[in-house]
Design a protein around this motif. Structure first.
Motif, PDB file in Angstrom:
ATOM      1  N   ALA A 309      44.333  61.568 -54.639  1.00 46.80           N
ATOM      2  CA  ALA A 309      44.910  61.483 -53.474  1.00 46.80           C
ATOM      3  C   ALA A 309      43.831  61.019 -52.170  1.00 46.80           C
ATOM      4  N   ILE A 310      42.584  61.659 -52.488  1.00 49.95           N
ATOM      5  CA  ILE A 310      41.615  61.187 -51.734  1.00 49.95           C
ATOM      6  C   ILE A 310      41.244  59.676 -51.782  1.00 49.95           C
ATOM      7  N   GLN A 311      41.201  59.256 -52.913  1.00 52.23           N
ATOM      8  CA  GLN A 311      40.937  57.731 -52.942  1.00 52.23           C
ATOM      9  C   GLN A 311      41.987  56.878 -52.504  1.00 52.23           C
ATOM     10  N   GLY A 312      43.236  57.413 -52.702  1.00 52.25           N
ATOM     11  CA  GLY A 312      44.386  56.511 -52.261  1.00 52.25           C
ATOM     12  C   GLY A 312      44.264  56.630 -50.690  1.00 52.25           C
ATOM     13  N   ALA A 313      44.177  57.688 -50.149  1.00 48.84           N
ATOM     14  CA  ALA A 313      43.886  57.850 -48.600  1.00 48.84           C
ATOM     15  C   ALA A 313      42.569  56.903 -48.233  1.00 48.84           C
ATOM     16  N   GLU A 314      41.672  56.856 -48.810  1.00 42.94           N
ATOM     17  CA  GLU A 314      40.502  56.208 -48.581  1.00 42.94           C
ATOM     18  C   GLU A 314      40.899  54.703 -48.458  1.00 42.94           C
ATOM     19  N   ASN A 315      41.347  54.112 -49.604  1.00 45.44           N
ATOM     20  CA  ASN A 315      41.581  52.838 -50.040  1.00 45.44           C
ATOM     21  C   ASN A 315      42.863  52.144 -49.153  1.00 45.44           C
ATOM     22  N   TYR A 316      43.696  53.030 -48.398  1.00 49.20           N
ATOM     23  CA  TYR A 316      45.049  52.611 -48.001  1.00 49.20           C
ATOM     24  C   TYR A 316      44.899  52.987 -46.370  1.00 49.20           C
ATOM     25  N   LEU A 317      44.098  53.900 -45.990  1.00 48.73           N
ATOM     26  CA  LEU A 317      44.107  54.171 -44.407  1.00 48.73           C
ATOM     27  C   LEU A 317      42.504  54.061 -43.960  1.00 48.73           C
ATOM     28  N   LEU A 318      41.630  54.955 -44.694  1.00 51.31           N
ATOM     29  CA  LEU A 318      40.457  54.813 -43.907  1.00 51.31           C
ATOM     30  C   LEU A 318      39.555  53.454 -43.996  1.00 51.31           C
ATOM     31  N   THR A 319      39.502  52.842 -45.314  1.00 49.36           N
ATOM     32  CA  THR A 319      38.803  51.371 -45.481  1.00 49.36           C
ATOM     33  C   THR A 319      39.576  50.563 -44.717  1.00 49.36           C
ATOM     34  N   PRO A 320      40.816  50.385 -44.432  1.00 55.28           N
ATOM     35  CA  PRO A 320      41.259  49.256 -43.503  1.00 55.28           C
ATOM     36  C   PRO A 320      40.801  49.393 -42.263  1.00 55.28           C
TER      37      PRO A 320
END
Length: 380
Positions: A309-320
């Motif tokens: 979940a953390i990596q999903g939030a990072e890849n799709y929310l934080l990184t963009p």
């Protein structure tokens, strides 16, 4: 008007034969001169190609044998970018001189590091020692679980190596190479620190020195490229620090809520390894998975879902959101550069692969794409 040949013999008059012979001689002389010029030109071009090949080979050899030195230099540049960002802000908004703003930035950074060491060094060291003692037990239990599942049996040799790991005096006695590498890393970090301070104190001085190696007509463009690289590195570094903080805090809180032992240490480890994109998060998930599975297999499953979940939030929310201001790095290119620099220079190459890739992308975009490919063709 050319003379006609004799109707009886078919031959040209004597005078005309002499003119024709002189013309043929002049043609042969011109051809010889052209051939000689072409040979000279070919020789010069051959020597130029040989010189370029030798220069390229020497540069590649220099990069190969001095890669550690070049990476330390790049680390210093990255640290200078880190120091220069608050220095410029203080100089613009607080009205301080550049030297005073830089001294304040260095003092604030040193104070933050000392505060973190004072608050967390001792308890974190105890937790790290406990984690080192816990990991072999978790590996033993995971190996027993793999015995019951045929699809997981190929991973048993790796887990077996982890289960035999013990931090004792005998191991430390055989760790001379590791100790030497650690001392070299500490020395390199110190050198990079001083390089970064000097570069942050007088960046234009070193830029002007580098510009003297270029022709005058190319210097303005070189300044633009260097300023753009500095801006990209500044935003990339700010984005990485923000990502590390958010991911580390989220992991620590999530592990604490799940009741995983050593949640604080594992959260800090997750945040630190987040500096290396794509590969760091995978490495950061291994210790909490082993420790949680050692406590309870169901808990290990929840920890796996937490990190996913953390990596999903990072890849799709934080990184963009971060890539709106910083350079967007293609994932495949980052992974390739990480593996390549890791093979060439070890852990330091892995750590610096992402900012080096960002620098290379900016340089190629400005110097090749804009200045060469997209240049309009001259009108004839």
């Amino acid at each position: 008007m050319a003379a006609s040949p004799d109707s009886r013999t078919g031959a040209l008059p004597v005078g005309d034969r002499r003119v024709l012979a002189d013309r043929r001689a002049s043609y042969r002389l011109a051809a010889a001169e052209t051939l000689e010029f072409s040979d000279t030109q070919f020789f010069r071009r051959t020597m130029l190609v040989v010189a370029l090949v030798l220069f390229t080979g020497l540069m590649l050899a220099l990069i190969w044998y001095a890669s550690d030195v070049l990476l330390v230099l790049f680390s210093g540049i990255l640290f200078a970018v880190l120091l220069r960002a608050p220095t410029n802000w203080l100089a613009q908004h607080a009205g301080l001189r550049t030297s005073a703003a830089l001294a304040l930035s260095i003092g604030a950074l040193a104070a933050v590091i000392m505060l973190l060491v004072y608050l967390f060094a001792v308890p974190m060291a105890a937790q790290v020692a406990q984690m080192i003692e816990t990991l072999p037990q978790a590996a033993d239990r995971l190996q027993d679980w793999m015995e019951q599942h045929r699809w997981a049996r190929p991973l048993r040799p790796l887990i077996a190596e982890l289960s035999r790991f013990r931090l004792d005096s005998q191991l430390l006695g055989r760790a001379g190479g590791f100790l030497t590498s650690t001392l070299s890393a500490i020395t390199g970090a110190g050198v990079a620190l001083f390089i970064g301070i000097y570069l942050a104190a007088q960046p234009r001085l070193y830029q002007r020195g580098l510009m003297h190696l270029l022709p005058r007509k190319n210097r303005p463009r070189a300044y633009e490229v260097m300023d753009e690289i500095g801006a990209v590195l500044r935003w990339w570094l700010a984005g990485r620090l923000a990502t590390m903080t958010v991911v580390g805090v989220a992991a620590g809180i999530g592990l604490w809520l799940l009741g995983v032992p050593l949640a604080f240490t594992l959260g800090v480890l997750t945040g630190v390894l987040e500096f290396v994109p794509y590969i760091g998060p995978i490495l950061a998930a291994v210790p909490p998975l082993l420790i949680s599975y050692n406590a309870d297999p169901e808990l290990g499953f929840y920890v796996l879902m937490l990190y996913a979940a953390i990596q999903g939030a990072e890849n799709y929310l934080l990184t963009p959101l971060i890539e709106q201001r910083a350079v967007a790095l293609p994932p495949a290119l980052v992974i390739f550069s990480t593996l390549l620099l890791g093979a060439l220079s070890g852990p330091l190459g892995v750590v610096l692969a992402s900012p080096i890739t960002a620098t290379a992308i900016v340089a190629v975009k400005l110097l090749y794409v804009e200045d060469v490919v997209e240049q309009p063709k001259p009108k004839l």
